[in-house]
Design a protein around this motif. Structure first.
Motif, PDB file in Angstrom:
ATOM      1  N   VAL A  70     108.611 110.106  15.111  1.00  0.00           N
ATOM      2  CA  VAL A  70     109.140 111.356  14.560  1.00  0.00           C
ATOM      3  C   VAL A  70     110.583 111.182  14.120  1.00  0.00           C
ATOM      4  O   VAL A  70     111.006 111.693  13.078  1.00  0.00           O
ATOM      5  N   THR A  71     111.354 110.437  14.892  1.00  0.00           N
ATOM      6  CA  THR A  71     112.744 110.164  14.534  1.00  0.00           C
ATOM      7  C   THR A  71     112.834 109.456  13.194  1.00  0.00           C
ATOM      8  O   THR A  71     113.597 109.854  12.301  1.00  0.00           O
ATOM      9  N   THR A  74     111.584 111.784  10.280  1.00  0.00           N
ATOM     10  CA  THR A  74     112.522 112.869   9.983  1.00  0.00           C
ATOM     11  C   THR A  74     113.725 112.362   9.212  1.00  0.00           C
ATOM     12  O   THR A  74     114.149 112.973   8.220  1.00  0.00           O
ATOM     13  N   ASN A  75     114.289 111.239   9.640  1.00  0.00           N
ATOM     14  CA  ASN A  75     115.458 110.688   8.948  1.00  0.00           C
ATOM     15  C   ASN A  75     115.125 110.247   7.528  1.00  0.00           C
ATOM     16  O   ASN A  75     115.915 110.475   6.601  1.00  0.00           O
ATOM     17  N   TYR A  77     112.745 111.473   5.621  1.00  0.00           N
ATOM     18  CA  TYR A  77     112.512 112.646   4.785  1.00  0.00           C
ATOM     19  C   TYR A  77     113.820 113.340   4.416  1.00  0.00           C
ATOM     20  O   TYR A  77     114.062 113.671   3.256  1.00  0.00           O
TER      21      TYR A  77
END
Length: 207
Positions: A70-71, A74-75, A77
């Motif tokens: 997820v990290t 997210t970064n 995106y």
């Protein structure tokens, strides 16, 4: 013959100090107004409390992922979505959700780290509630940092910053890929590294 004293020099000195005092008072009042404006909570967007609307024939998959995945996602995106605005920022999931970056405080760039606890809302959206903040050597409230973020960074419309209540809402029910795929959160447990998302895939996307 009677001599008359000349007070013009004294009057000029008094006038200079008078104007200096008025200018100084004006600067102080102006700075106080500017500071009051900066400290006012600023919110961007509104929480969407509606349930995620999907078609009856949509395919729904539950995906289990990790904090590391997820990290990274997210970064990647946010870097693509915000372009240069995201330079110097980073997001991570560890013991909490952490946003690091640089904001301007009183005209000076200051490094900050904002720590938040993620919650899954009833409609599958996400809430990141502010817990604490490190912002240089300054002792400033979380609401102030969130206000500056909302002023200085143009986040996507489906990301809501509520600085007054000190949380960020991710309206997943407003986010959609080009092929119509939608997402909703099902579970986030950072301690157990257990994150589950639902993928709502329209059948048209696979035909």
């Amino acid at each position: 013959m009677e001599q008359r004293s000349d007070n013009s020099g004294n009057k000029k000195t008094i006038n200079i100090w008078k104007w200096a005092f008025l200018i100084l008072a004006g600067l102080i009042v102006g700075a106080a107004i500017w500071l009051a404006v900066q400290l006012q909570p600023v919110s961007v967007g509104e929480e969407n409390t509606a349930p995620l609307v999907t078609n009856d024939d949509d395919l729904i998959f539950e995906v289990s992922t990790t904090k590391a995945d997820v990290t990274r996602l997210t970064n990647e995106y946010l870097e693509k979505e915000l372009d240069d605005q995201y330079a110097g920022f980073s997001f991570s999931l560890e013991e909490s959700a952490e946003l690091n970056g640089e904001i301007e405080v009183f005209g000076f760039p200051i490094q900050f780290s904002l720590y938040m606890t993620p919650y899954v809302l009833e409609n599958g959206n996400l809430q990141l509630r502010g817990d604490s903040i490190n912002i240089g050597s300054l002792n400033l409230p979380i609401s102030f940092a969130m206000s500056q973020l909302s002023r200085q960074v143009d986040f996507p419309e489906w990301i809501v910053i509520d600085s007054e209540n000190q949380f960020i809402i991710v309206n997943l029910n407003e986010f959609e890929l080009e092929n119509g795929t939608r997402f909703s959160a099902d579970r986030i447990n950072l301690e157990e590294d257990d994150i589950r998302l639902n993928i709502h895939l329209p059948v048209e996307a696979i035909r």
